[in-house]
Design an enzyme around this catalytic site. Structure first.
Site, mmCIF file in Angstrom:
data_model
loop_
_atom_site.group_PDB
_atom_site.id
_atom_site.type_symbol
_atom_site.label_atom_id
_atom_site.label_comp_id
_atom_site.label_asym_id
_atom_site.label_seq_id
_atom_site.Cartn_x
_atom_site.Cartn_y
_atom_site.Cartn_z
ATOM 1 N N ASP A 1 0.929 -1.284 0.031
ATOM 2 C CA ASP A 1 0.052 0.050 0.057
ATOM 3 C C ASP A 1 0.719 1.327 -0.156
ATOM 4 O O ASP A 1 0.398 2.125 0.665
ATOM 5 C CB ASP A 1 -0.896 0.106 1.145
ATOM 6 C CG ASP A 1 -2.031 -1.104 1.160
ATOM 7 O OD1 ASP A 1 -1.746 -2.017 0.257
ATOM 8 O OD2 ASP A 1 -2.666 -1.332 2.256
ATOM 9 N N LYS B 1 -6.490 -4.930 -3.079
ATOM 10 C CA LYS B 1 -7.077 -5.834 -1.889
ATOM 11 C C LYS B 1 -8.183 -4.893 -1.372
ATOM 12 O O LYS B 1 -8.010 -3.705 -1.164
ATOM 13 C CB LYS B 1 -5.900 -6.025 -0.674
ATOM 14 C CG LYS B 1 -5.279 -4.853 -0.435
ATOM 15 C CD LYS B 1 -4.219 -5.529 0.681
ATOM 16 C CE LYS B 1 -3.485 -4.356 1.092
ATOM 17 N NZ LYS B 1 -4.032 -3.685 2.200
ATOM 18 N N CYS C 1 -1.929 -2.642 7.761
ATOM 19 C CA CYS C 1 -1.749 -3.616 6.757
ATOM 20 C C CYS C 1 -0.702 -4.403 6.793
ATOM 21 O O CYS C 1 -0.664 -5.411 6.541
ATOM 22 C CB CYS C 1 -1.894 -2.798 5.446
ATOM 23 S SG CYS C 1 -3.580 -2.069 5.310
ATOM 24 N N GLN D 1 9.036 -13.853 21.176
ATOM 25 C CA GLN D 1 8.854 -15.371 21.480
ATOM 26 C C GLN D 1 9.359 -16.121 20.471
ATOM 27 O O GLN D 1 8.865 -17.075 19.796
ATOM 28 C CB GLN D 1 7.115 -15.539 21.351
ATOM 29 C CG GLN D 1 6.425 -14.842 22.574
ATOM 30 C CD GLN D 1 5.156 -15.106 22.885
ATOM 31 O OE1 GLN D 1 4.802 -16.466 22.648
ATOM 32 N NE2 GLN D 1 4.484 -14.112 22.504
HETATM 33 N N1 TIU Z 1 -2.526 0.204 4.169
HETATM 34 C C1 TIU Z 1 -2.995 0.347 5.556
HETATM 35 O O1 TIU Z 1 -2.281 0.187 6.606
HETATM 36 N N2 TIU Z 1 -4.376 1.018 5.816
HETATM 37 C C2 TIU Z 1 -4.641 1.699 6.703
HETATM 38 O O2 TIU Z 1 -5.863 2.000 6.774
HETATM 39 N N3 TIU Z 1 -3.730 2.050 7.541
HETATM 40 C C3 TIU Z 1 -4.151 2.977 8.691
HETATM 41 O O3 TIU Z 1 -3.118 2.928 9.558
HETATM 42 N N4 TIU Z 1 -5.225 3.516 8.765
#
Ligand code: TIU
Length: 223
Positions: free
Chosen positions: A27, A129, A162, A202
């Site tokens: 992302d 996604k 994500c 761990q």
């Molecule tokens: N890509 C991802 O992490 N989407 C989010 O919505 N992240 C946030 O930190 N909100």
């Protein structure tokens, strides 16, 4: 001939085969990294997330040189928002609303696409996604199985959302993950640091964490 590498990482040395490894970049979209996007609209400071672009670029360029399989993911939705769960619509930010870079987290919009610096090239997979995890409602698992990938090098944003969700999903499916600490970021650095600890604790409960300079150094000397 496949090449094997061993690099410094936590909780211990991370070893992998070049042919069985993919770089997964999560992302790195304008919506999360550039001012005016989804990340900033949620009330976050995007300077922490866009600061990792040079480190990710270096790893991406090295992966291309070495022939490591590259996957880019993008979080986003259909233009009619029919794939947005009502719960995400209620609690997931302003999805579908008009922002300075187009409709927030909607496929095909300028803000939804990957930042200029990390644009995919021919032969790389771009995976759309709808959720936080890259395995949920996508063909990622079958792509990795078809390519006989066993190991994932993970970069991207945001670390605690994500990136962590994807690493947890991958771990449950039997993949070995190395999270690249300086190639991941959260809006709040504490969320980032806590995520690193959660992943490698761990004995590597979800996988390994390491730094890109160690990966790049390791890739220059075959094990
Ligand atoms: N890509 C991802 O992490 N989407 C989010 O919505 N992240 C946030 O930190 N909100």
């Amino acid at each position: 001939m496949d090449k094997h590498f061993s690099i410094n990482a936590k909780p211990y040395e991370f070893t992998f085969s070049l042919e069985k490894t993919a770089l997964v970049i999560i992302d790195m979209q304008r919506d999360f990294l550039y001012p005016g996007g989804f990340g900033e609209q949620l009330g976050n400071d995007v300077s922490t997330t866009n600061g990792i672009i040079p480190a990710v670029k270096k790893v991406l360029e090295t992966a291309r040189e070495q022939g490591i399989f590259v996957i880019h993911t993008r979080e986003g939705h259909r233009t009619d928002l029919s794939d947005v769960p009502p719960s995400k619509q209620r609690r997931g930010g302003n999805i579908g609303e008009q922002g300075p870079m187009g409709r927030i987290l909607v496929r095909g919009e300028y803000g939804h696409d990957i930042v200029d610096e990390l644009q995919p090239v021919r032969g790389e997979v771009v995976l759309d996604k709808p959720g936080k995890g890259a395995f949920y409602q996508t063909d990622l698992d079958i792509i990795l199985k078809n390519k006989q990938i066993e190991t994932l090098l993970v970069a991207g944003v945001t670390t605690h959302v994500c990136v962590q969700t994807t690493i947890r999903e991958a771990n449950d499916r039997g993949y070995e993950c190395l999270m690249l600490e300086d190639c991941c970021a959260a809006f709040d650095p504490k969320d980032h640091e806590d995520s690193i600890r959660m992943i490698n604790q761990q004995g590597g409960i979800f996988g390994w964490t390491g730094r890109s300079e160690d990966l790049l150094a390791g890739l220059s000397r075959e094990a």
